[in-house]
Design an enzyme around this catalytic site. Structure first.
Site, PDB file in Angstrom:
ATOM      1  N   LYS A  89       0.810  -1.227   0.000  1.00  0.00           N
ATOM      2  CA  LYS A  89       0.000   0.000   0.000  1.00  0.00           C
ATOM      3  C   LYS A  89       0.842   1.275   0.000  1.00  0.00           C
ATOM      4  CE  LYS A  89      -4.464  -1.479   1.729  1.00  0.00           C
ATOM      5  NZ  LYS A  89      -4.299  -2.918   2.066  1.00  0.00           N
ATOM      6  N   GLU A 111      -9.652   7.435   3.963  1.00  0.00           N
ATOM      7  CA  GLU A 111     -10.598   6.546   4.639  1.00  0.00           C
ATOM      8  C   GLU A 111      -9.869   5.238   4.891  1.00  0.00           C
ATOM      9  OE1 GLU A 111     -10.320   6.537   1.366  1.00  0.00           O
ATOM     10  OE2 GLU A 111     -10.135   4.374   1.113  1.00  0.00           O
ATOM     11  N   SER A 377       1.366  -9.898  -1.268  1.00  0.00           N
ATOM     12  CA  SER A 377       1.037  -8.487  -1.040  1.00  0.00           C
ATOM     13  C   SER A 377       1.448  -7.962   0.326  1.00  0.00           C
ATOM     14  CB  SER A 377      -0.464  -8.265  -1.246  1.00  0.00           C
ATOM     15  OG  SER A 377      -1.220  -9.120  -0.412  1.00  0.00           O
TER      16      SER A 377
HETATM   17  C1  LIG Z   1      -5.153  -3.891   1.620  1.00  0.00           C
HETATM   18  C2  LIG Z   1      -4.500  -5.175   1.299  1.00  0.00           C
HETATM   19  C3  LIG Z   1      -4.924  -5.988   0.217  1.00  0.00           C
HETATM   20  C4  LIG Z   1      -6.113  -5.653  -0.619  1.00  0.00           C
HETATM   21  O1  LIG Z   1      -6.063  -4.442  -1.297  1.00  0.00           O
HETATM   22  P1  LIG Z   1      -5.837  -4.366  -2.877  1.00  0.00           P
HETATM   23  O2  LIG Z   1      -6.114  -2.964  -3.220  1.00  0.00           O
HETATM   24  O3  LIG Z   1      -6.805  -5.336  -3.503  1.00  0.00           O
HETATM   25  O4  LIG Z   1      -4.427  -4.786  -3.125  1.00  0.00           O
HETATM   26  C5  LIG Z   1      -4.224  -7.136  -0.063  1.00  0.00           C
HETATM   27  N1  LIG Z   1      -3.172  -7.530   0.701  1.00  0.00           N
HETATM   28  C6  LIG Z   1      -2.744  -6.796   1.753  1.00  0.00           C
HETATM   29  C7  LIG Z   1      -1.585  -7.288   2.530  1.00  0.00           C
HETATM   30  C8  LIG Z   1      -3.391  -5.605   2.081  1.00  0.00           C
HETATM   31  O5  LIG Z   1      -2.961  -4.898   3.140  1.00  0.00           O
END
Ligand SMILES: *Cc1c(COP(=O)(O)O)cnc(C)c1O
Length: 393
Positions: A89, A111, A377
């Site tokens: 993020k 938000e 992610s």
């Molecule tokens: C917020 C988050 C997501 C989901 O958000 P996307 O906008 O779909 O990437 C996925 N994995 C993690 C670790 C997150 O913090």
């Protein structure tokens, strides 16, 4: 077929900017400026420097040997879990805060649902010394106490949203109201590839560093830029947009999107938007959306807070309906199992969101020679309590 945004702000029939008239000047200023500002050399220089020295990029592309052996294919993990703050993020919040500064904005609003985007925003506001106000549903504030504490330590003001279901959608409404009232000095940092045009395209461009690096790293390791598949979990879809971006118009690269089936697609407790969603408008964008027959947004459910969203970004709605993307949904139970398996096989504790992407190897076979890049992610530290109670650790 073009899978990027067109000049009108649409991905196929999805996207656009469906906003109240009073928000128009803010969004229009951004639309007119974002490409010019972000392509300036001084912007790119500062962005790349912060990605390197502050975020810790490039993140490794790691060949998961034991995991690959188990599933009889070749799995690489793109290690976004190693980014500063523990997830992808921050790539986006760094980009947006640099843009905000150049637009002359000194007040930042955001938000947040689970608090991850709030923390990423509070982090870059501290970095730049800008005021930060994060709107968060009252119920989410209670559920996500550690992230609320993080935001406060980082100097942000966390404002509870007390209307409606007191969750993400209500926090979003409060943020929009704030932006309408403060059009001159305030920038609204949206946390995924959602919202009115230009947000989905802008956020996708900031996250596209993920596939840009992957191309170079794969060329070094395998002698080719293109894997056979790229895989990512989809909440709003920003980490997915990042790993897909430079492969969107390369038909030989398969695109796999993984959604949260929650307790099961047919249980009424899920967040599998492609399977259950219909065309609708959420956060100023026309996209696929989980809704009741009379068009009220359905409350989503997933064990992972980051996938607990009733829509998907317009890029992903178009990838689904055009058939360019293959969409798979994964239950809580299968995701949790896959998360624990990665711990045991590779010594990596993944975020539960990312565990959804890892779980597809139990549902879908790949060829022995295939190269599959999974976007990891985020890291699992934030999910430790969920892992503890789920597995009785
Ligand atoms: C917020 C988050 C997501 C989901 O958000 P996307 O906008 O779909 O990437 C996925 N994995 C993690 C670790 C997150 O913090």
């Amino acid at each position: 077929m073009n899978y990027n945004v067109n000049e009108k702000g649409y991905y196929g029939e999805f996207g656009g900017a469906y906003i109240p008239e009073m928000l128009y000047p803010n969004v229009e200023e951004l639309r007119q400026q974002y490409l010019t500002i972000t392509s300036e050399e001084s912007f790119q220089k500062e962005f790349q420097q912060l990605l390197r020295d502050y975020v810790g990029r490039p993140t490794p592309l790691y060949f998961a040997k034991r995991f690959s052996e188990k599933y009889n294919t070749n799995v690489y993990l793109k290690r976004e879990d190693l980014c500063h703050t523990g997830a992808h993020k921050v790539n986006n919040t760094i980009g947006q805060i640099l843009l905000a500064k150049r637009l002359g904005k000194n007040r930042i609003i955001a938000e947040t649902g689970a608090g991850q985007h709030g923390v990423a925003t509070a982090t870059v506001c501290a970095l730049m010394g800008l005021e930060c106000i994060v709107y968060m549903g009252e119920i989410d504030i209670q559920r996500q106490a550690p992230n609320v504490a993080r935001m406060k330590m980082l100097g942000a003001t966390v404002v509870p949203a007390t209307s409606g279901s007191k969750t993400l959608k209500d926090a979003t409404n409060e943020a929009i109201r704030d932006w309408i009232n403060n059009p001159v000095d305030t920038h609204y940092i949206i946390g995924s590839v959602v919202g009115p045009h230009p947000y989905p395209d802008m956020v996708a461009r900031f996250q596209s560093i993920i596939s840009e690096e992957t191309q170079k790293q794969l060329l070094e390791k395998e002698g080719r830029e293109n894997p056979d598949y790229v895989v990512a979990c989809v909440g709003g879809g920003s980490n997915a947009a990042g790993i897909y971006y430079h492969y969107l118009n390369q038909p030989e690269v398969g695109i796999i999107a993984v959604e949260a089936a929650g307790k099961g697609i047919d249980t009424g407790e899920s967040a599998a938007t492609s399977a259950l969603g219909k065309m609708g408008i959420i956060h100023g964008s026309k996209t696929l959306l989980m809704q009741t027959p009379d068009g009220q947004i359905t409350e989503p459910y997933s064990i992972s807070a980051g996938l607990d969203y009733p829509g998907v970004g317009p890029m992903h709605a178009n990838l689904f309906t055009s058939g360019r993307g293959e969409f798979i949904s994964i239950t809580d139970a299968d995701a949790m199992k896959a998360g624990l398996e990665l711990c045991e096989l590779e010594g990596i504790i993944p975020a539960i969101e990312s565990s959804h992407a890892l779980a597809i190897f139990n549902q879908r076979k790949f060829k022995k020679d295939d190269i599959v890049v999974v976007n990891l992610s985020g890291r699992g530290d934030k999910d430790l309590n969920t892992y503890i109670s789920y597995f009785n650790l």
